[in-house]
Write an enzyme that holds these catalytic residues in place. Structure first.
Site, PDB file in Angstrom:
ATOM      1  N   HIS A 174       0.820  -1.226   0.000  1.00  0.00           N
ATOM      2  CA  HIS A 174       0.000   0.000   0.000  1.00  0.00           C
ATOM      3  C   HIS A 174       0.851   1.273   0.000  1.00  0.00           C
ATOM      4  O   HIS A 174       0.303   2.368  -0.139  1.00  0.00           O
ATOM      5  CB  HIS A 174      -0.921   0.042   1.220  1.00  0.00           C
ATOM      6  CG  HIS A 174      -2.001  -0.997   1.214  1.00  0.00           C
ATOM      7  ND1 HIS A 174      -2.855  -1.168   0.147  1.00  0.00           N
ATOM      8  CD2 HIS A 174      -2.370  -1.923   2.143  1.00  0.00           C
ATOM      9  CE1 HIS A 174      -3.709  -2.158   0.424  1.00  0.00           C
ATOM     10  NE2 HIS A 174      -3.421  -2.639   1.622  1.00  0.00           N
ATOM     11  N   HIS A 222      -6.594  -6.988  -0.488  1.00  0.00           N
ATOM     12  CA  HIS A 222      -6.673  -5.556  -0.766  1.00  0.00           C
ATOM     13  C   HIS A 222      -5.906  -5.226  -2.039  1.00  0.00           C
ATOM     14  O   HIS A 222      -4.873  -5.845  -2.319  1.00  0.00           O
ATOM     15  CB  HIS A 222      -6.089  -4.751   0.400  1.00  0.00           C
ATOM     16  CG  HIS A 222      -6.753  -5.020   1.707  1.00  0.00           C
ATOM     17  ND1 HIS A 222      -6.258  -5.931   2.614  1.00  0.00           N
ATOM     18  CD2 HIS A 222      -7.900  -4.519   2.241  1.00  0.00           C
ATOM     19  CE1 HIS A 222      -7.063  -5.970   3.674  1.00  0.00           C
ATOM     20  NE2 HIS A 222      -8.071  -5.129   3.472  1.00  0.00           N
TER      21      HIS A 222
HETATM   22 ZN   LIG Z   1      -4.408  -6.960   2.682  1.00  0.00          ZN
END
Ligand SMILES: [Zn+2]
Length: 311
Positions: free
Chosen positions: A125, A164
């Protein structure tokens, strides 16, 4: 050839506030799972400190300096609502980078058939100049850049099966025409990016969003019909994996309902693709996974397959 496992107890010193899902116990759960005699065949090495110059292939100097300056002498400091640093965070994150780079070096040198780096914090991320989603440095993108810039590979692929979307890896590789970034992820879900129409500056980004609660069938179709054919067409010389285990049904942060067997399945499929295009060269790195039991089982299943295919 064997599978190389890179880890380091510095991961125990990246401490997050009480109740945080990305916690020290994750590393302990994985370490315990991989201490089973079934994993005696692993080549085990300590993840070395990453080189700052490697980080600078993906993040600007002022960002790295900002992370370094944010490290507190004691306690925690928050970089955003869910990303925190403690006194040991910088070493842990730099060893995650160093482990990934060492994994690339070993696999490309033929010293291991494939490799897994079991370090935290995760990295996928972290955007070019923004820490987020528990992540500080984009370790898998940094490793991809090392393969390209240091080792001179012409093409690499990164496959991200964390639940994600790997917005950070996508950001870091968006304009990198030598790297394909292919991701499966639940949508809608944090961080909100990862729509199919996000395709990169060089048609080098492939997003396969999955609907909540869809389980094995939709994900296996996405890999067999979309992601793996694209990776084969890309003809990478190395495949990197962002291995998150939070798509498991027991994970508290998401709802994709994968089973442990799904993680073994996707690992096997990726390795078969690697066999077809790049002599089986795979470098995998730990991302998410927040139910300790599912994380331990998923990681064990993933590494077991890596060991089987490495021979
Ligand atoms: Zn994740």
């Amino acid at each position: 050839m064997s599978t190389l496992l890179l880890s380091h107890p510095a991961s125990l010193e990246h401490v997050t506030p009480p109740g945080h899902p990305e916690r020290v116990a994750r590393y302990q759960a994985i370490t315990q799972a991989l201490s089973d005699p079934a994993f005696d065949g692993l080549i085990r090495k300590e993840a070395p400190m990453g080189d700052r110059a490697e980080v600078l292939r993906c993040h600007p100097e002022d960002y790295v300096a900002r992370i370094e300056a944010a490290i507190p002498a004691e306690g925690y400091r928050s970089l955003d609502a869910d990303t925190h640093v403690s006194p040991g965070s910088l070493e842990s994150a730099m060893r995650a980078v160093g482990g990934n780079c060492a994994a690339v070096d070993a696999v490309l040198a033929g010293k291991a058939g494939n490799a897994f780096t079991a370090m935290r914090p995760p990295g996928h991320h972290a955007e070019t100049a923004t820490a987020m989603g528990f992540c500080l440095f984009g370790s898998v993108a940094i490793a991809a850049k090392r393969a390209l810039d240091h080792h001179g590979l012409g093409r690499v692929a990164v496959i991200d099966f964390d639940v994600h979307h790997g917005n950070g890896t996508q950001d870091l590789l968006w304009s990198e025409g030598r790297a394909l970034f292919a991701s499966s992820h639940q949508m809608p879900l944090y961080p909100g990016s990862g729509a199919a129409h996000e395709t990169g500056a060089h048609d080098n980004v492939l997003n396969a969003p999955l609907d909540p609660m869809t389980g094995s069938a939709q994900m296996r179709a996405a890999y067999d019909q979309v992601i793996l054919p694209a990776v084969r067409d890309w003809q990478p010389e190395l495949i990197l994996i962002s291995a998150g285990f939070d798509a498991h049904a027991d994970d508290p942060l998401a709802n994709l309902n994968w089973t442990t067997e799904d993680f073994a399945w996707v690992t096997r499929r990726i390795c078969e693709t690697a066999d077809a295009v790049c002599d089986g060269r795979v470098v995998s790195t730990l991302e998410g996974g927040y139910d300790l039991g599912a994380l331990a089982e998923g990681t064990a299943a993933h590494v077991q397959v890596l060991m089987e295919v490495a021979g």
